[in-house]
Write a protein that holds these residues in place. Structure first.
Motif, mmCIF file in Angstrom:
data_model
loop_
_atom_site.group_PDB
_atom_site.id
_atom_site.type_symbol
_atom_site.label_atom_id
_atom_site.label_comp_id
_atom_site.label_asym_id
_atom_site.label_seq_id
_atom_site.Cartn_x
_atom_site.Cartn_y
_atom_site.Cartn_z
ATOM 1 N N PHE A 108 0.841 -1.209 0.000
ATOM 2 C CA PHE A 108 0.000 0.000 0.000
ATOM 3 C C PHE A 108 0.869 1.250 0.000
ATOM 4 C CE2 PHE A 108 -4.059 -1.874 1.981
ATOM 5 C CZ PHE A 108 -4.729 -1.754 0.789
ATOM 6 N N PHE A 113 -1.652 -2.394 -4.717
ATOM 7 C CA PHE A 113 -2.678 -3.103 -3.980
ATOM 8 C C PHE A 113 -2.416 -4.596 -4.096
ATOM 9 C CE2 PHE A 113 -7.488 -3.222 -3.035
ATOM 10 C CZ PHE A 113 -7.188 -3.537 -1.742
ATOM 11 N N ILE A 115 -3.432 -7.906 -3.455
ATOM 12 C CA ILE A 115 -4.494 -8.832 -3.041
ATOM 13 C C ILE A 115 -3.929 -10.248 -3.013
ATOM 14 C CG2 ILE A 115 -6.880 -9.594 -3.519
ATOM 15 C CD1 ILE A 115 -7.500 -7.069 -4.732
ATOM 16 N N ILE A 314 -5.812 -8.001 4.419
ATOM 17 C CA ILE A 314 -6.162 -6.708 3.823
ATOM 18 C C ILE A 314 -6.864 -5.842 4.863
ATOM 19 C CG2 ILE A 314 -7.454 -5.580 1.976
ATOM 20 C CD1 ILE A 314 -7.152 -8.183 0.374
ATOM 21 N N THR A 315 -7.799 -6.446 5.607
ATOM 22 C CA THR A 315 -8.483 -5.651 6.621
ATOM 23 C C THR A 315 -7.530 -5.292 7.760
ATOM 24 O OG1 THR A 315 -9.334 -7.748 7.436
ATOM 25 C CG2 THR A 315 -10.851 -6.379 6.210
ATOM 26 N N LEU A 318 -5.567 -2.347 6.561
ATOM 27 C CA LEU A 318 -6.395 -1.138 6.493
ATOM 28 C C LEU A 318 -6.651 -0.577 7.885
ATOM 29 C CD1 LEU A 318 -9.014 -2.207 3.813
ATOM 30 C CD2 LEU A 318 -7.152 -0.577 3.563
ATOM 31 N N VAL A 363 -13.749 -1.961 9.852
ATOM 32 C CA VAL A 363 -12.977 -1.253 8.828
ATOM 33 C C VAL A 363 -13.858 -0.257 8.083
ATOM 34 C CG1 VAL A 363 -11.523 -1.514 6.808
ATOM 35 C CG2 VAL A 363 -11.422 -3.192 8.613
ATOM 36 N N LEU A 364 -15.113 -0.663 7.817
ATOM 37 C CA LEU A 364 -16.027 0.227 7.101
ATOM 38 C C LEU A 364 -16.257 1.515 7.894
ATOM 39 C CD1 LEU A 364 -17.576 0.059 4.469
ATOM 40 C CD2 LEU A 364 -19.521 -0.841 5.698
ATOM 41 N N ALA A 367 -13.206 3.696 8.009
ATOM 42 C CA ALA A 367 -12.939 4.353 6.733
ATOM 43 C C ALA A 367 -13.862 5.537 6.504
ATOM 44 C CB ALA A 367 -13.090 3.354 5.592
ATOM 45 N N ALA A 368 -14.977 5.587 7.216
ATOM 46 C CA ALA A 368 -15.932 6.670 6.990
ATOM 47 C C ALA A 368 -16.124 7.472 8.272
ATOM 48 C CB ALA A 368 -17.266 6.100 6.504
ATOM 49 N N THR A 389 -4.819 3.512 3.558
ATOM 50 C CA THR A 389 -3.706 2.886 2.849
ATOM 51 C C THR A 389 -2.393 3.562 3.195
ATOM 52 O OG1 THR A 389 -4.141 4.306 0.980
ATOM 53 C CG2 THR A 389 -5.094 2.122 0.921
#
Lengths: 393, 438
Positions: A108, A113, A115, A314-315, A318, A363-364, A367-368, A389
């Motif tokens: 990142f 990215f 994956i 990935i999570t 993040l 994470v959601l 992120a917000a 990231t």
């Protein structure tokens, strides 16, 4: 005086920013647990049925919901941190997550990215397990060679992606996804060959890795691999913040054109970053292949040995905002969710898959920050700038 | 391969006569690199075919119609060795053509097509040579269309969203939720149409989550996609474990779509079974390609959508609401991914199992990028992938000397080759993935 004041100001600002980050993460976690609780009650017919009496006898549905949620979450908590045994289990679950999380996070930072941590971990586990059960080596050397083999295999698997990206411009997201499938295919194939299949068995399973190549146990499930993972995090921190290579990784991540104009070799940086990331993910595979399981010996190589560590990573990356310390903490958190989730499944009969929902929601929400600010107004999170990231850091 | 990029750029000097001007100079660095890597790749494959030539024995047979067809077409018999040799030579010629750089105009495209066909035919001729069973061409083509159906629909979902500037990595998650909703609704109502409706609704709902967080909360869209995939996997997995699994006879036995032959058209030999004897979902997928193309390139909405994806500020200046158009695009995309998700349950097997979409959403995403964000090209790439998957499973029944695990890897290797060698650096919509704030 002025410089001292300015420095103090900057420190206050920094501290305030950090505090806000922590507060958001905490609020996100609480919100995720709340949504998880609602989901749990809604999906349980016994509890959901009680809600017909919500207005006539509110004690019935609320009591049932409270009983359901508190049993599940206390089992989760107890399974994660409730006892030294639980803590040791958490550390064992966290070790591969930290390594693979570093693999995703490092990429990142270079604007890539990755994956493909899943595939890189798979080939890492294949190489480490093979050295483990096939080569007769003396104790300490055996472990070192097995770990290095895993690192190398993962590094090559990741390096190929970097090379393709640098040479042909192939999108790394597509190539890493495809490399995951190919790694899975390679694993399925080697387990049918004489070199890997356990003699006398028809199913795809390898011989057991002897103790000389396994990570030594320190306390219950806590093994040396956990400290190797922490060491890897320190090494990545040093690489990113203190080395020339780390500087060019961050520069390429921030703006590859500017980095190229400034004389940095963007292609070489891409290849080296992906190879290093691959090696770190390979290390996660090594943990799966050489780390002792509950019964004290490593689990032999099978098709599902590494689980979904590459995707969970990935999570982890993040949530850890692609910083090594953050990744270690996020890895511990999700490791705790995993080991606690198992306890929740057996004690409270709540499926382990709930922890996946919790991970995604955390994470959601992180992120917000604006959403968190709307739901939790006093946090003043609206001003927070979040870069998960870390590419522009 | 490393030698390919070592060519010194040919700089025109004062001594050069004007008529000797070398046109390769006008080729950009990227274009030359793409041309050279394509050339080397085709050469390598040609050499591989030449090696296969030595292990080919006997006659390769291709059956044009399956054994139960009413009108039996002849089985084509080709001399194995000769066919493989011819294909290898064609491949080598095409590769040399690419490397020479003298192909102008349409020639590179034709050379690429010839090489692709030669590789496929050569490989199949080698695999089928000397076998008792002929290679079933009709099955292969019909299976290609069937396998590609969810990929086509997923790719169309990606194309619509990304042309408006919203990257959609969440196709996989949309598939999974839609598949779950379709199986559950289908099991309860026993109606295919209700199941399809539920799938579309689930796809649009997941798309709304994507739109909400990407457009309103400005979350990094690739990150968001990955998280939504995890959320979908967790949600469907949890509901499956908690609700469906203990009661699977009532809740997980959905109806399965049957093939509906179109009168007259289905009787056309070879083409009929391939295109006109499929399930309703396959027809919907094929129609969707035309619909999306028409929407994007022939309507005012499509023009606005593309403008928003290329230059949102300019679009905003002339009075187009960037956020509204992006919302619409993502939601419309959700319809297609919802239909695509229905394929995995009511479209093929009827029941749901955890994570049953096994990465098809990611392959659809790859088709979007390989298809350069164009609906027809992206659908073609989805068909290409379907072709390779179907070929791998057909070859398993032919007992080729290649281990079956390698055959199953074939689609993924082919995708990497296509992305790295033949397509190279692609340029998406300029504002793809960039949130818009005033």
């Amino acid at each position: 005086m002025t410089t001292a004041n300015a420095r103090a100001d900057r420190f206050t600002q920094w501290a305030r920013g950090r505090w806000r980050e922590w507060a958001i993460t905490l609020a996100a976690f609480v919100l995720a647990l709340l949504v998880g609780a609602i989901l749990m009650c809604a999906a349980d017919p016994d509890v959901a049925g009680q809600f017909a009496y919500l207005f006539t006898a509110p004690a019935l549905p609320l009591g049932a919901a409270w009983a359901k949620v508190s049993t599940a979450y206390s089992a989760l908590l107890a399974g994660a941190v409730g006892s030294p045994t639980a803590l040791a289990a958490t550390s064992a679950a966290a070790a591969p997550l930290i390594c693979a999380g570093l693999a995703v996070g490092l990429a990142f930072r270079a604007g890539l990215f990755n994956i493909g941590a899943q595939g890189q971990a798979i080939v890492g586990s294949i190489a480490a397990a093979w050295v483990g059960f096939a080569l007769p080596l003396p104790p300490v050397i055996h472990l070192v060679v097995a770990v290095l083999a895993g690192l190398l295999a993962g590094g090559v698997w990741g390096g190929v992606v970097g090379w393709l990206k640098a040479r042909t411009g192939a999108h790394e997201v597509i190539v890493t996804i495809m490399m995951n499938y190919i790694a899975g295919g390679v694993l399925a194939w080697v387990l049918t060959t004489d070199a890997f299949q356990r003699p006398g068995r028809d199913d795809p399973i390898s011989p057991e890795v002897p103790a000389s190549a396994a990570f030594p146990r320190l306390y219950e499930q806590l093994h040396l691999g956990f400290f190797v993972a922490i060491l890897a995090a320190v090494a990545v921190a040093w690489l990113l913040d203190r080395s020339v290579l780390g500087f060019s990784i961050r520069a390429v991540g921030a703006n590859p054109h500017a980095a190229g104009t400034a004389g940095m070799n963007v292609s070489a940086t891409t290849i080296i970053t992906m190879a290093t990331a691959g090696a770190l993910a390979g290390l996660a595979g090594v943990m799966a292949a050489l780390g002792p399981s509950v019964n004290g010996v490593p689990v032999p190589l099978t098709e599902g040995l590494v689980g979904t560590v590459g995707f969970d990573a990935i999570t982890v990356a993040l949530l850890g905002r692609s910083r090594p310390l953050g990744i270690v903490l996020a890895g511990l958190l999700f490791g705790g969710l995993n080991s606690g989730g198992l306890a929740m499944q057996s004690v409270a009969q709540t499926p382990l898959t709930l922890t996946l929902v919790l991970q995604a929601l955390v994470v959601l929400f992180v992120a917000a920050p604006q959403l968190v600010a709307t739901l939790v107004p006093f946090l003043n999170a609206r001003k927070a700038k979040v870069s998960l990231t870390g590419a522009d850091a | 391969m490393s030698a390919t990029t070592q060519h010194e750029p040919h700089l025109p000097s004062l001594n050069d006569e004007p008529e000797q001007l070398d046109f390769t100079v006008t080729e950009s660095r990227d274009a030359r690199r793409a041309r050279l890597s394509s050339g080397v790749l085709i050469l390598v494959v040609g050499v591989l075919l030449a090696v296969l030539f030595f292990t080919t024995t006997g006659i390769s047979r291709f059956a044009l119609s399956d054994a139960f067809a009413e009108v039996q077409l002849p089985t084509i018999e080709l001399p194995g060795r000769l066919t493989v040799a011819l294909c290898a030579v064609l491949c080598l010629l095409a590769g040399a053509g690419f490397l020479s750089g003298r192909l102008r105009g349409r020639a590179p495209m034709i050379a690429g097509l010839v090489a692709g066909l030669a590789v496929t035919l050569g490989f199949l001729a080698w695999a089928a040579a000397g076998k008792d069973l002929p290679f079933p061409v009709a099955n292969q083509l019909a299976g290609t269309v069937f396998t590609a159906t969810p990929l086509i629909l997923g790719a169309l979902c990606g194309v619509v969203g990304e042309r408006a500037g919203v990257v959609n990595v969440a196709i996989e998650g949309q598939f999974l939720t839609a598949a779950f909703a379709a199986a559950l609704t289908g099991s309860i109502t026993k109606s295919i149409w209700a199941a399809l409706f539920a799938a579309v609704l689930a796809g649009v709902l997941m798309a709304a989550v994507l739109a909400l967080f990407a457009i309103k909360y400005l979350v990094d869209q690739v990150v968001l996609g990955v998280v939504i995939n995890l959320l979908a996997s967790g949600l469907t997995g949890f509901l499956f474990d908690q609700l469906v699994q203990p009661n699977s006879r009532a809740l997980n036995s959905g109806p399965v779509m049957q093939a509906i032959p179109i009168p007259l058209l289905a009787d056309i030999p070879l083409l009929g079974p391939v295109l006109f004897q499929q399930t309703i979902l396959v027809y919907l997928a094929i129609a969707s390609i035309v619909v999306v193309w028409w929407l994007l390139y022939r309507t005012r909405w499509g023009l606005r959508l593309r403008a928003v994806g290329e230059h949102p500020k300019a679009a905003d200046t002339v009075g187009i609401s960037v956020k509204a158009v992006r919302w619409q695009a993502v939601l419309v995309g959700g319809i297609f991914s919802g239909l695509g998700g229905a394929f995995f349950t009511v479209g093929s097997i009827g029941s749901f199992s955890k994570d049953l979409t096994v990465g098809n959403g990611f392959i659809a995403l790859a088709a979007v990028i390989m298809g350069r964000w164009h609906p027809v090209l992206a659908a073609t790439m989805a068909l290409f992938f379907g072709f390779v998957v179907q070929m791998a499973s057909q070859l398993q029944t032919l007992n080729t000397p290649v281990p079956s695990q390698f055959l199953l890897m074939l689609p993924y290797i082919a995708t990497i080759i296509a992305v790295a060698g033949l397509i190279g650096r692609t340029r998406g919509p300029a504002a793809d993935g960039v949130p818009y704030t005033k």
